[in-house]
Design a protein around this motif. Structure first.
Motif, PDB file in Angstrom:
ATOM      1  N   SER A 128       0.875  -1.367  -0.598  1.00 13.38           N
ATOM      2  CA  SER A 128       0.098  -0.488   0.205  1.00 13.38           C
ATOM      3  C   SER A 128       0.614   1.555  -0.110  1.00 13.38           C
ATOM      4  O   SER A 128       0.253   2.145  -0.674  1.00 13.38           O
ATOM      5  CB  SER A 128      -1.200   0.043   1.814  1.00 13.38           C
ATOM      6  OG  SER A 128      -1.848  -1.208   1.140  1.00 13.38           O
ATOM      7  N   THR A 180      -7.289   0.516  -6.420  1.00 15.75           N
ATOM      8  CA  THR A 180      -6.246  -0.360  -7.103  1.00 15.75           C
ATOM      9  C   THR A 180      -5.867  -0.432  -7.897  1.00 15.75           C
ATOM     10  O   THR A 180      -4.596  -0.909  -8.105  1.00 15.75           O
ATOM     11  CB  THR A 180      -7.644  -1.695  -7.417  1.00 15.75           C
ATOM     12  OG1 THR A 180      -8.734  -1.261  -8.548  1.00 15.75           O
ATOM     13  CG2 THR A 180      -8.208  -2.000  -5.856  1.00 15.75           C
ATOM     14  N   ARG A 222     -11.129  -4.160   0.982  1.00 19.25           N
ATOM     15  CA  ARG A 222      -9.621  -3.949   0.432  1.00 19.25           C
ATOM     16  C   ARG A 222      -9.578  -2.422  -0.306  1.00 19.25           C
ATOM     17  O   ARG A 222     -10.469  -1.994   0.036  1.00 19.25           O
ATOM     18  CB  ARG A 222     -10.069  -5.100  -1.270  1.00 19.25           C
ATOM     19  CG  ARG A 222     -11.010  -4.593  -1.894  1.00 19.25           C
ATOM     20  CD  ARG A 222     -11.198  -5.736  -3.298  1.00 19.25           C
ATOM     21  NE  ARG A 222     -10.498  -5.737  -3.685  1.00 19.25           N
ATOM     22  CZ  ARG A 222      -9.574  -6.126  -4.640  1.00 19.25           C
ATOM     23  NH1 ARG A 222      -9.341  -7.262  -4.173  1.00 19.25           N
ATOM     24  NH2 ARG A 222      -8.843  -5.663  -5.631  1.00 19.25           N
ATOM     25  N   LEU A 247      -2.571  -6.713  -6.767  1.00 22.74           N
ATOM     26  CA  LEU A 247      -3.113  -6.304  -4.820  1.00 22.74           C
ATOM     27  C   LEU A 247      -4.292  -8.276  -4.157  1.00 22.74           C
ATOM     28  O   LEU A 247      -3.833  -8.412  -3.342  1.00 22.74           O
ATOM     29  CB  LEU A 247      -4.542  -5.524  -4.489  1.00 22.74           C
ATOM     30  CG  LEU A 247      -5.704  -5.251  -3.229  1.00 22.74           C
ATOM     31  CD1 LEU A 247      -4.758  -4.807  -2.652  1.00 22.74           C
ATOM     32  CD2 LEU A 247      -6.345  -4.003  -4.144  1.00 22.74           C
ATOM     33  N   ASP A 248      -4.345  -8.307  -4.987  1.00 26.47           N
ATOM     34  CA  ASP A 248      -5.446 -10.126  -5.434  1.00 26.47           C
ATOM     35  C   ASP A 248      -4.796 -10.871  -4.860  1.00 26.47           C
ATOM     36  O   ASP A 248      -4.500 -11.398  -3.751  1.00 26.47           O
ATOM     37  CB  ASP A 248      -5.743 -10.530  -6.269  1.00 26.47           C
ATOM     38  CG  ASP A 248      -6.946  -9.468  -6.560  1.00 26.47           C
ATOM     39  OD1 ASP A 248      -7.944  -9.031  -5.848  1.00 26.47           O
ATOM     40  OD2 ASP A 248      -7.609  -8.865  -7.797  1.00 26.47           O
TER      41      ASP A 248
END
Length: 416
Positions: free
Chosen positions: A191, A392, A388, A402-403
């Motif tokens: 992040s 994204t 989440r 990200l997943d």
């Protein structure tokens, strides 16, 4: 201090003055002088002129602490297990170890407390008097000093020295300490690299500054980092392009004050890639939000009892900036400016641990900011929630899946 040691300490002071040494910045030279004075005393004891010292090395340490350090308090500052010390009254000196308070056996006098405060402030450039009865300052060793003058504090001046015990310098260190899990550390690092705006929340001594430091350590070295604080606390020395700014008190004429709001605005003129606000407490929240809303990635800490309360507080503090600032403007600005809130707390056992990581959706419903739980503490571990981050595309922009980060187990490689 016994009379013999007091006499030797005075001789050391005379030598320090004669050699024009600065005890605050040249403790090693003061120690050499103390060794010379004690050695001369021991040579004289061979003739019977004076009595020999039972523990010369201990006497040298005591003299150095008295002349170049903080006297009876110096041993606590040198003790790595002590996190904070404070003086409620001259005969009631406390320390904190592992989050727990202890009453020490140190007994001072009101004169000693006053002299210690003057010595601590001598190198800070800050003052304490009737017109300025509170002071925040940084000691040479990096410890934070806070004093409330007698008259505001009942009976005696109240003194706090908060040590920056740097047990963690990175998110990996926090994993080893048990503050966060490996999966959470991996997500937080991704992040930060992606440029999400992160707020660290928690109570006093919950580990906000340490957590903020570790998050800042994940900022890519190619980016320019500007930190703004009331008093220097953030330790970003490993970052290759870092400028640290702190506030300044008004002078005796009432002029020259530099506020946190001024520093946030000034930081924007310094070509920053990231801005970190040490702690948001007042109207500077508005300036921070405006910077983040303009696309400048940043981080900050705030006092709050939960991630949800942190968002509420960030919606309230900007209103202090002026009557023309309304919730209709602030609430949606917070919703679109803040991406993550990481809440940490101090447990009953004295351990600091992240309690939840919350993602802000960017949506507002009936005046309330919608948020989703990414991780939440369940006993000794942080469980994955259903939330989440909303942005994204920020992860995709820097090549992070990200997943995959959210689905990875504890042994997966860290995103770079």
């Amino acid at each position: 201090m016994d009379p013999v040691q007091a006499t030797l300490a005075e001789r050391v002071r005379e030598q320090v003055r004669r050699r024009r040494l600065d005890p605050q910045t040249d403790a090693d030279a003061v120690r050499e002088v103390a060794h010379e004075v004690v050695a001369e005393h021991e040579r004289r004891s061979l003739t019977g002129a004076v009595r020999s010292l039972a523990e010369p090395d201990r006497v040298v340490g005591g003299i150095v602490a008295d002349v170049a350090g903080l006297g009876p308090l110096q041993s606590f500052l040198d003790d790595p297990t002590v996190e904070e010390l404070w003086i409620n009254e001259p005969d009631r000196v406390f320390v904190a170890r592992e989050g727990r308070h202890e009453l020490t056996s140190v007994i001072l006098t009101a004169t000693q407390v006053r002299e210690l405060v003057e010595r601590m402030l001598s190198t800070s450039g800050r003052r304490l008097d009737v017109s300025q009865p509170f002071v925040d300052a940084m000691l040479p060793g990096g410890h934070r000093l806070h004093v409330v003058l007698d008259g505001i504090a009942r009976g005696f001046s109240a003194v706090n020295v908060r040590k920056f015990v740097a047990r963690a310098h990175s998110l990996e260190d926090l994993v080893e300490l048990g503050t966060i899990d490996a999966a959470v550390a991996r997500f937080l690092r991704a992040s930060v690299v992606a440029g999400l705006n992160v707020v660290v929340s928690g109570g006093t001594q919950a580990g906000k500054t340490t957590l903020l430091n570790c998050l800042a350590a994940a900022i890519p070295g190619s980016q320019r980092l500007i930190t703004v604080e009331e008093v220097f606390e953030l330790q970003c020395g490993r970052h290759p392009d870092w400028v640290a700014l702190q506030c300044r008190q008004a002078g005796l004429e009432g002029t020259g004050e530099v506020t946190l709001r001024m520093l946030v605005k000034e930081a924007l003129r310094m070509r920053p890639s990231r801005v970190v606000v040490g702690e948001v407490r007042s109207a500077e929240a508005l300036d921070m939000l405006l910077a983040l809303n303009a696309g400048l990635p940043g981080m900050a800490s705030v006092h709050a009892s939960s991630a949800r309360q942190a968002l509420t507080k960030l919606c309230t503090l900007p209103l202090l900036a002026g009557a023309n600032i309304t919730s209709d403007f602030v609430v949606p600005t917070v919703a679109t400016s803040i991406d993550l809130v990481v809440h940490t707390a101090l447990g009953a056992d004295g351990r600091r641990a992240v309690q939840e990581v919350t993602a802000v959706s960017g949506r507002v419903e009936n005046g309330h900011i919608e948020s989703e739980t990414v991780f939440v503490r369940d006993g000794a571990v942080l469980r994955r929630g259903h939330g989440r981050p909303a942005r994204t595309e920020a992860f995709a922009r820097v090549g992070i899946d990200l997943d995959a980060v959210l689905a990875a187990d504890g042994d997966a490689p860290w995103p770079r």
